[in-house]
Design an enzyme around this catalytic site. Structure first.
Site, mmCIF file in Angstrom:
data_model
loop_
_atom_site.group_PDB
_atom_site.id
_atom_site.type_symbol
_atom_site.label_atom_id
_atom_site.label_comp_id
_atom_site.label_asym_id
_atom_site.label_seq_id
_atom_site.Cartn_x
_atom_site.Cartn_y
_atom_site.Cartn_z
ATOM 1 N N VAL A 42 18.924 44.014 -34.864
ATOM 2 C CA VAL A 42 19.911 42.958 -35.085
ATOM 3 C C VAL A 42 19.547 42.048 -36.246
ATOM 4 O O VAL A 42 20.291 41.137 -36.579
ATOM 5 C CB VAL A 42 20.110 42.120 -33.798
ATOM 6 N N GLY A 93 13.669 40.937 -41.685
ATOM 7 C CA GLY A 93 13.106 39.947 -42.577
ATOM 8 C C GLY A 93 11.981 40.529 -43.395
ATOM 9 O O GLY A 93 11.816 41.752 -43.481
ATOM 10 N N THR A 100 14.054 42.303 -35.906
ATOM 11 C CA THR A 100 14.380 41.878 -34.550
ATOM 12 C C THR A 100 15.336 42.887 -33.919
ATOM 13 O O THR A 100 16.273 43.347 -34.571
ATOM 14 C CB THR A 100 15.032 40.483 -34.558
ATOM 15 N N ASP A 142 10.310 24.024 -40.305
ATOM 16 C CA ASP A 142 11.346 24.841 -40.940
ATOM 17 C C ASP A 142 12.682 24.654 -40.233
ATOM 18 O O ASP A 142 13.374 25.621 -39.910
ATOM 19 C CB ASP A 142 10.939 26.315 -40.938
ATOM 20 N N THR A 158 4.990 -4.987 -15.612
ATOM 21 C CA THR A 158 3.957 -4.762 -16.615
ATOM 22 C C THR A 158 3.487 -3.312 -16.573
ATOM 23 O O THR A 158 3.721 -2.592 -15.599
ATOM 24 C CB THR A 158 2.739 -5.682 -16.383
ATOM 25 N N ARG A 170 -2.819 -6.307 -18.305
ATOM 26 C CA ARG A 170 -1.496 -5.713 -18.250
ATOM 27 C C ARG A 170 -0.696 -6.115 -19.493
ATOM 28 O O ARG A 170 -0.972 -7.124 -20.124
ATOM 29 C CB ARG A 170 -0.745 -6.178 -16.993
ATOM 30 N N GLU A 229 5.268 -8.190 -24.926
ATOM 31 C CA GLU A 229 4.151 -7.727 -25.750
ATOM 32 C C GLU A 229 4.350 -6.268 -26.152
ATOM 33 O O GLU A 229 3.961 -5.860 -27.254
ATOM 34 C CB GLU A 229 2.826 -7.885 -25.012
ATOM 35 N N ASN A 281 1.041 -20.452 -36.020
ATOM 36 C CA ASN A 281 0.381 -20.781 -37.276
ATOM 37 C C ASN A 281 -0.563 -21.955 -37.094
ATOM 38 O O ASN A 281 -0.261 -22.923 -36.401
ATOM 39 C CB ASN A 281 1.411 -21.101 -38.359
ATOM 40 N N LYS A 338 -2.579 -23.443 -43.865
ATOM 41 C CA LYS A 338 -1.959 -22.484 -42.942
ATOM 42 C C LYS A 338 -1.482 -21.248 -43.700
ATOM 43 O O LYS A 338 -1.381 -21.246 -44.921
ATOM 44 C CB LYS A 338 -0.780 -23.136 -42.213
#
Length: 605
Positions: A156, A159, A164, A278, A473, A510, A515, A548, A582
């Site tokens: 079928v 290559g 195949t 690919d 958490t 935790r 966060e 800050n 700062k």
């Protein structure tokens, strides 16, 4: 290897990714118009070979080849590489950059064991000294009784390295079941690299199991002459065929269904530490002719395992779909997302985003040009669709969406049955966050508070997949459990679980969702947005109020982990405001991006 399957033979039910047709007609693209991207429906011919085109799939010129050449890691097996030479030109100074396609044919001849005496060739890894390896071990340890179990049917596809066939089981409960068999003749395996390609393809297919959009692998066999890879038979044809049958493009709603399936299976592979390398319409098959049949990813012959912090450097893939970082020889899973972006562009408008007459020209276009969104049908498509494609085709891989993130994009959120998979990216970002200074963590927390609802959607999905505790958490145990739930054998080879060592601090504390957002946001991705300046300014205002503080340069250098070799006063001079000591806005933005000691050292000279 992914090289023994090809365009289907007439009347076959199994569509395969590569062909080896005889050229029939000259390339009709004008020599002075190489920058124009013809639509799929206006390009006659198939794969480009020796300046000509094949009779297969008229109205479309798919990927001309697999390209490869490598410095360190072994290159992968190619198929049907285009032999169009780059036209000779005379340039005025400055000269253009060297072509990434230079010497590809010589490398391929070496790989295939066909280097002629006195012919120049690029050294390729361990084979640089000896040419074609002799005394190769072509024993794979696969089962020896293929002929006893299966009856071969018609061919079928064919290559470069094999072919195949359909086949059916001879006996047992599943007697008569149809399968696809990729046959790779051992006589074609003339280098150690070619043999390793086969071993790795089978290893990846065997390890990657359990995803509905992944072609099912049954077993591998060998005898004295061949290797046989037995897989699910997909009889619905290639995605490429469907595109052509729809006149070269999909509607937005239909394109969403296709992209959802592609992104899901690719995100799954990336979590396992496998990069396909690919991805193109030829490498996705429909299970049946039904319009709503499932799509399956196939052809892992160029795939490889990649560790979370690793970069691959061998150039493989198909020219029209190859990512810029692949040509720069430093890439990871993000390269697959670029290829998906190219597929999405083709689905929606019917033409390629990057086009040239030669492989050298294609590569240069990929590296330098931006896809056009000005021509029809783009003006009539939704802004969400255009934004989706643009965010997959960002040249900087750090700014590109991951496959899992793309599933959370507003364009796809309206599609049905989207289940967002666990994303390998969150572990990479969390690893960086856990190793950051307290000052950078504070800056990231400020930035996370500026995220929009759409941007938070992805993080909520990922946090939920970690199954947080009753108090909302997560800990190290949540992360371990999530990886175990999602793991296949491929994770062992890609060392994905090793990333857990970076999260040891979570054994003793935790992490809440706030966060988690700070830990998993990508500053580079936000920087790619038009509203980045707004994000950064709002975050800096929050940082001014909450995090800050006055800080001297020596203290900042110590917190950033800069050693005595770095001229810190010269490098960090602009990071701190002279009025109050700062962090300045410039310093804040640089802090968000993280600190590269090498770049800081360069900045001081």
């Amino acid at each position: 290897m992914g090289l023994c399957t090809s365009k289907p033979s007439p009347n076959s039910g199994f569509a395969s990714p590569h062909s080896d047709p005889k050229p029939t007609q000259d390339n009709s693209i004008p020599a002075n118009d190489s920058s124009v991207t013809p639509p799929l429906s206006s390009v006659n011919g198939g794969e480009v070979q020796s300046g000509k085109k094949s009779p297969f799939f008229s109205f479309y010129s798919p990927s001309p080849a697999h390209y490869l050449f490598s410095k360190k890691s072994p290159a992968r097996s190619p198929a049907n590489v285009s032999s169009i030479p780059t036209p000779k030109r005379f340039f005025r100074r400055p000269f253009p950059p060297p072509s990434p396609a230079k010497h590809i044919k010589a490398v391929l001849r070496r790989r295939h064991g066909s280097v002629k005496p006195n012919e120049a060739a690029i050294p390729e890894g361990s084979e640089a000294e000896g040419g074609v390896a002799t005394g190769l071990d072509k024993s794979f340890g696969f089962s020896k009784h293929f002929g006893n179990k299966y009856e071969m049917g018609e061919e079928v596809g064919r290559g470069h390295f094999g072919y195949t066939c359909s086949a059916k089981l001879k006996k047992g409960e599943l007697k008569g079941q149809q399968v696809a068999v990729k046959v790779i003749p051992k006589a074609k395996m003339t280098t150690a690299i070619a043999i390793e390609d086969v071993r790795r393809e089978v290893k990846i297919l065997r390890a990657l199991t359990g995803h509905r959009n992944l072609v099912q692998f049954y077993d591998a066999y060998e005898d004295h002459d061949n290797v046989y890879i037995v897989m699910e038979l997909c009889e619905g044809g290639e995605l490429l065929d469907r595109i052509l049958s729809r006149g070269g493009k999909y509607s937005e709603d239909d394109a969403k269904k296709v992209m959802t399936q592609i992104l899901n299976v690719v995100a799954f592979c990336h979590l396992q530490g496998v990069v396909h390398r690919d991805l193109k319409p030829e490498n996705f098959l429909f299970t049946s002719k039904d319009e709503n049949s499932e799509l399956k990813a196939i052809d892992f012959g160029l795939s490889d395992f990649v560790k979370p912090d690793e970069r691959l450097n061998d150039i493989v893939g198909s020219a029209y779909y190859v990512a810029p970082e692949v040509l720069h020889r430093a890439y990871s899973t993000e390269a697959d997302v670029w290829s998906i972006g190219v597929i999405a562009y083709i689905l929606l408008c019917g033409s390629r985003p990057f086009w040239a007459r030669t492989e050298s020209g294609i590569f240069r276009t990929v590296l330098k040009a931006d896809p056009s969104f000005d021509e029809e049908p783009w003006p009539s498509l939704s802004s969400e669709a255009k934004d989706f494609v643009k965010r997959l085709l960002i040249k900087d891989p750090r700014k590109r969406l991951s496959a899992a993130q793309a599933l959370c994009h507003p364009w796809l959120k309206s599609a049905n049955d989207i289940k967002v998979p666990l994303d390998i990216l969150i572990f990479k970002l969390m690893k960086t966050y856990m190793r950051s200074s307290s000052l950078r963590k504070a800056a990231l927390r400020a930035l996370s508070k500026t995220l929009t609802v759409d941007e938070l959607h992805y993080m909520k999905e990922q946090f939920a997949l970690l199954e947080p505790n009753k108090n909302g958490t997560i800990s190290l145990e949540n992360i371990k459990a999530a990886l175990v739930r999602s793991a296949t054998d491929a994770m062992k080879d890609s060392h994905v679980p090793d990333v857990l060592a970076s999260f040891n601090a979570l054994q003793y504390r935790r992490m809440d969702f706030e966060e988690f957002c700070a830990a998993t946001l990508s500053v580079h991705q936000l920087e790619a947005l038009d509203r980045w300046e707004q994000h950064a300014r709002c975050a800096y205002e929050l940082f001014e109020k909450e995090g800050n503080r006055a800080i001297v340069i020596d203290e900042l250098a110590s917190e950033l982990g800069l050693g005595p070799a770095v001229p810190v006063h010269a490098v960090l001079h602009d990071w701190i405001r002279h009025t109050d000591g700062k962090l300045s806005f410039l310093g804040f933005v640089k802090l968000l991006h993280g600190v590269s000691i090498r770049n800081l050292a360069k900045a001081g000279h």
